[in-house]
Write a protein that holds these residues in place. Structure first.
Motif, PDB file in Angstrom:
ATOM      1  N   ASP A 108      -3.717   5.934  18.369  1.00 43.98           N
ATOM      2  CA  ASP A 108      -3.123   5.038  18.735  1.00 43.98           C
ATOM      3  C   ASP A 108      -3.818   3.702  18.937  1.00 43.98           C
ATOM      4  O   ASP A 108      -3.285   2.659  19.232  1.00 43.98           O
ATOM      5  N   THR A 109      -5.147   3.532  19.114  1.00 43.12           N
ATOM      6  CA  THR A 109      -5.974   2.638  19.429  1.00 43.12           C
ATOM      7  C   THR A 109      -6.244   1.539  18.245  1.00 43.12           C
ATOM      8  O   THR A 109      -6.218   2.227  16.914  1.00 43.12           O
ATOM      9  N   GLU A 110      -6.200   0.290  18.359  1.00 42.65           N
ATOM     10  CA  GLU A 110      -6.280  -0.620  17.363  1.00 42.65           C
ATOM     11  C   GLU A 110      -7.691  -1.100  17.193  1.00 42.65           C
ATOM     12  O   GLU A 110      -8.132  -1.589  18.399  1.00 42.65           O
ATOM     13  N   VAL A 111      -8.409  -0.940  16.153  1.00 37.01           N
ATOM     14  CA  VAL A 111      -9.692  -1.124  16.034  1.00 37.01           C
ATOM     15  C   VAL A 111     -10.012  -2.280  14.925  1.00 37.01           C
ATOM     16  O   VAL A 111      -9.349  -2.094  13.738  1.00 37.01           O
ATOM     17  N   ALA A 112     -10.592  -3.326  15.390  1.00 30.56           N
ATOM     18  CA  ALA A 112     -10.944  -4.473  14.348  1.00 30.56           C
ATOM     19  C   ALA A 112     -12.590  -4.740  14.230  1.00 30.56           C
ATOM     20  O   ALA A 112     -13.045  -5.159  15.383  1.00 30.56           O
ATOM     21  N   CYS A 113     -12.909  -4.605  12.941  1.00 31.94           N
ATOM     22  CA  CYS A 113     -14.356  -5.035  12.849  1.00 31.94           C
ATOM     23  C   CYS A 113     -14.299  -6.387  11.930  1.00 31.94           C
ATOM     24  O   CYS A 113     -13.928  -6.424  10.950  1.00 31.94           O
TER      25      CYS A 113
ATOM     26  N   GLN B 143     -22.376   0.359  11.743  1.00 38.96           N
ATOM     27  CA  GLN B 143     -22.336   0.876  13.073  1.00 38.96           C
ATOM     28  C   GLN B 143     -20.843   0.491  13.408  1.00 38.96           C
ATOM     29  O   GLN B 143     -20.505   1.269  14.326  1.00 38.96           O
ATOM     30  N   CYS B 144     -20.268  -0.469  12.926  1.00 35.88           N
ATOM     31  CA  CYS B 144     -18.714  -0.799  13.387  1.00 35.88           C
ATOM     32  C   CYS B 144     -17.925   0.340  13.067  1.00 35.88           C
ATOM     33  O   CYS B 144     -16.963   0.860  13.500  1.00 35.88           O
ATOM     34  N   LYS B 145     -17.986   0.744  11.567  1.00 34.19           N
ATOM     35  CA  LYS B 145     -17.188   1.770  11.034  1.00 34.19           C
ATOM     36  C   LYS B 145     -17.230   3.011  11.734  1.00 34.19           C
ATOM     37  O   LYS B 145     -16.380   3.717  11.870  1.00 34.19           O
ATOM     38  N   MET B 146     -18.513   3.310  12.142  1.00 35.65           N
ATOM     39  CA  MET B 146     -18.852   4.522  12.770  1.00 35.65           C
ATOM     40  C   MET B 146     -17.936   4.704  14.271  1.00 35.65           C
ATOM     41  O   MET B 146     -17.659   5.566  14.692  1.00 35.65           O
ATOM     42  N   LEU B 147     -18.210   3.571  15.023  1.00 36.34           N
ATOM     43  CA  LEU B 147     -17.437   3.499  16.181  1.00 36.34           C
ATOM     44  C   LEU B 147     -15.776   3.422  15.750  1.00 36.34           C
ATOM     45  O   LEU B 147     -15.000   4.149  16.659  1.00 36.34           O
ATOM     46  N   GLU B 148     -15.558   2.843  14.947  1.00 38.62           N
ATOM     47  CA  GLU B 148     -13.971   2.785  14.661  1.00 38.62           C
ATOM     48  C   GLU B 148     -13.639   4.045  14.331  1.00 38.62           C
ATOM     49  O   GLU B 148     -12.596   4.613  14.963  1.00 38.62           O
TER      50      GLU B 148
ATOM     51  N   GLY C 234     -19.614 -11.926  12.444  1.00 37.74           N
ATOM     52  CA  GLY C 234     -19.893 -12.795  13.396  1.00 37.74           C
ATOM     53  C   GLY C 234     -21.175 -13.451  13.437  1.00 37.74           C
ATOM     54  O   GLY C 234     -21.905 -13.533  12.478  1.00 37.74           O
ATOM     55  N   ARG C 235     -21.881 -13.884  14.449  1.00 38.28           N
ATOM     56  CA  ARG C 235     -22.925 -14.262  14.687  1.00 38.28           C
ATOM     57  C   ARG C 235     -24.120 -13.363  14.410  1.00 38.28           C
ATOM     58  O   ARG C 235     -24.079 -12.020  14.380  1.00 38.28           O
ATOM     59  N   GLN C 236     -25.282 -13.774  13.946  1.00 41.62           N
ATOM     60  CA  GLN C 236     -26.655 -13.116  13.622  1.00 41.62           C
ATOM     61  C   GLN C 236     -27.067 -12.524  14.894  1.00 41.62           C
ATOM     62  O   GLN C 236     -27.115 -12.933  16.090  1.00 41.62           O
ATOM     63  N   GLY C 237     -27.311 -11.090  14.641  1.00 42.68           N
ATOM     64  CA  GLY C 237     -27.767 -10.255  15.618  1.00 42.68           C
ATOM     65  C   GLY C 237     -26.609  -9.532  16.626  1.00 42.68           C
ATOM     66  O   GLY C 237     -27.048  -8.883  17.459  1.00 42.68           O
ATOM     67  N   SER C 238     -25.623 -10.049  16.337  1.00 42.00           N
ATOM     68  CA  SER C 238     -24.385  -9.556  17.205  1.00 42.00           C
ATOM     69  C   SER C 238     -23.987  -8.086  16.802  1.00 42.00           C
ATOM     70  O   SER C 238     -23.669  -7.554  15.822  1.00 42.00           O
ATOM     71  N   PHE C 239     -23.313  -7.572  18.006  1.00 39.71           N
ATOM     72  CA  PHE C 239     -22.628  -6.368  18.219  1.00 39.71           C
ATOM     73  C   PHE C 239     -21.734  -6.287  19.358  1.00 39.71           C
ATOM     74  O   PHE C 239     -22.288  -5.683  20.475  1.00 39.71           O
ATOM     75  N   GLU C 240     -20.787  -7.236  19.567  1.00 41.48           N
ATOM     76  CA  GLU C 240     -20.211  -7.478  20.765  1.00 41.48           C
ATOM     77  C   GLU C 240     -18.864  -6.756  20.700  1.00 41.48           C
ATOM     78  O   GLU C 240     -18.335  -6.601  19.885  1.00 41.48           O
ATOM     79  N   VAL C 241     -18.502  -5.734  21.494  1.00 39.17           N
ATOM     80  CA  VAL C 241     -17.306  -5.112  21.695  1.00 39.17           C
ATOM     81  C   VAL C 241     -16.510  -5.425  23.026  1.00 39.17           C
ATOM     82  O   VAL C 241     -16.741  -5.639  23.990  1.00 39.17           O
ATOM     83  N   LYS C 242     -15.290  -5.932  22.501  1.00 40.13           N
ATOM     84  CA  LYS C 242     -14.345  -6.275  23.402  1.00 40.13           C
ATOM     85  C   LYS C 242     -13.148  -5.329  23.397  1.00 40.13           C
ATOM     86  O   LYS C 242     -12.699  -5.046  22.494  1.00 40.13           O
TER      87      LYS C 242
END
Length: 95
Positions: free
Chosen positions: A31-36, A17-22, A39-47
């Motif tokens: 020019d956006t910097e994306v880092a996957c 899911q993270c790679k799809m968003l990236e 982390g915590r169990q069940g997490s998908f937190e976007v900052k």
């Protein structure tokens, strides 16, 4: 440059899911910097620039990619960020 950090649960196999968003963000805003990162169990937190805009731990949903992109563009323009919309949940019923 806008920085997007995504914390995902490795046990839940959310890396894809993270790679799809990236990939989506980099196609739209190269020019956006994306880092996957794991982390915590069940997490998908976007900052975005250290501002939490989506928490799967709170909403139980993945973020809508277009909504994340809108916030990336706002951050690039120096505008305030908003909470990201959630992906629509399919009508899957467990029996």
């Amino acid at each position: 440059m806008v920085k997007v950090d995504v914390e995902y649960c490795p046990k839940c196999n959310f890396e894809w899911q993270c790679k799809m968003l990236e990939n989506f963000l980099l196609q739209q805003q190269p020019d956006t910097e994306v880092a996957c990162y794991q982390g915590r169990q069940g997490s998908f937190e976007v900052k975005i620039n250290d501002n939490l805009v989506h928490s799967k731990l709170q909403t139980f949903a993945f973020p809508d990619h277009e909504s994340v992109l809108e916030n990336v563009r706002k951050a690039e323009d120096g505008l305030p960020l908003e909470k990201v919309k959630e992906q629509p949940i399919d009508n899957c019923v467990l029996m």
